[in-house]
Write a protein that holds these residues in place. Sequence first.
Motif: not given
Length: 360
Positions: A288-309
């Motif tokens: 997957i990493r040989s084909v698709f770009p990496d995406y960096s995000f900080s721990k600060k976004i975890y709450t938002d990401v979990i809320d979307y889930m």
Amino acid sequence: MQPIQSNGYSVFFDANLSSLKDFLDQSSYSKIFFLTDLNTSEHCMPVIGKYLPHLDNYDIIEVDPGEANKNIDYCIGVWHMLLDFGADRNSLLINLGGGVVTDMGGFAASTYKRGIDFVQIPTTLLSQVDASVGGKTGIDLGSVKNIIGTFAQPQGVFISTDFLSTLDKRQLISGFAEVVKHGLIADRAYFDTIKSADATAIDPPIIYRSVQIKNHVVTTDPYEKGLRKTLNFGHTIGHAIETYSLKTDRDPLLHGEALAIGMICEGYLSHKYNSLNGVELDELIAFIRSVFPDYSFSKKIYTDVIDYMKNDKKNLQGQIGFALLSQIGKCDFNIYLKEDQIIESLDFYNDLLIKKSEQS
Ligand SMILES: NC(=O)c1ccc[n+]([C@@H]2O[C@H](COP(=O)([O-])OP(=O)(O)OC[C@H]3O[C@@H](n4cnc5c(N)ncnc54)[C@H](O)[C@@H]3O)[C@@H](O)[C@H]2O)c1
């Protein structure tokens, strides 16, 4: 290539759209409408003109491109246009575009006058291998993806790889993420084949095999009571990251790019909380990493990401539902995990990126 039989309709594969011509010749619709976006009007309507030169009695409804427009406002626009152009119950809507157009057009058609016929002509790799097959239609509501929709089957799906020639490289690679997913959840040998494929020049047999896999799943379980949930591998976390990116990034992730991140995180969860072994996890990540770009995000976004889930349709009694691999080529579903377990997988993804930057 033989048509693939789905739930009451067929998926046709012919570059020159001869099956679409036959379908229209045999039908007696009162009116025909094309739903396009600005890009498919420009790039794909000429292909229709080339292969169906005698088709001239139709109206075009055009929307702005992009996920941000897959919403009720645009859908109301489509309903208004259908009404203004005099669409009756015997009309046909032809959705010509990527997953945004096929999802929204399918939804608009399945609700207009309690449902009119529609066909899908998918013009992106992603919509050819995935979005146009299976009868799920829908739109986003605010930041929640695909939360409003119907199960509605088209009269046919017509796939021509000719359309892909005008698609940019980034979109082709995004679509390839769903191809990878099909291999991971259902077919080890196919996964091995796609590992040596060029994501920007996919051969028709690969598209065909992906549609076969998706179609097997959706015909076995049309309403997502069981097996169909395996198609969500990578999507629980992928959708949440995609939503976050759409809201915050100037150049947001594409669906498949977010799915690639989701497949790495959920690959990790498959190893930790299901039986995917470490060797296969490493194989999945390296590919997957040989084909698709990496995406960096900080721990600060975890709450938002979990809320979307938490809005995910697969959740049960407050727990977040996952489809996780047991090995490459096999996937289980109805695995419910807690927030701290999901956070582990986001940390795992972040650590991979840190390791890479330390190495370089
Ligand atoms: N219903 C399902 O089962 C299902 C499955 C997977 C994904 N989806 C949905 O699909 C959507 C993503 O689909 P997508 O990746 O096709 O995005 P998209 O429809 O936004 O298309 C991507 C871009 O390519 C342009 N485009 C389309 N065809 C082109 C062509 N032939 N030449 C040049 N440009 C072209 C579009 O205008 C758009 O800008 C998401 O909304 C996702 O939720 C649905």
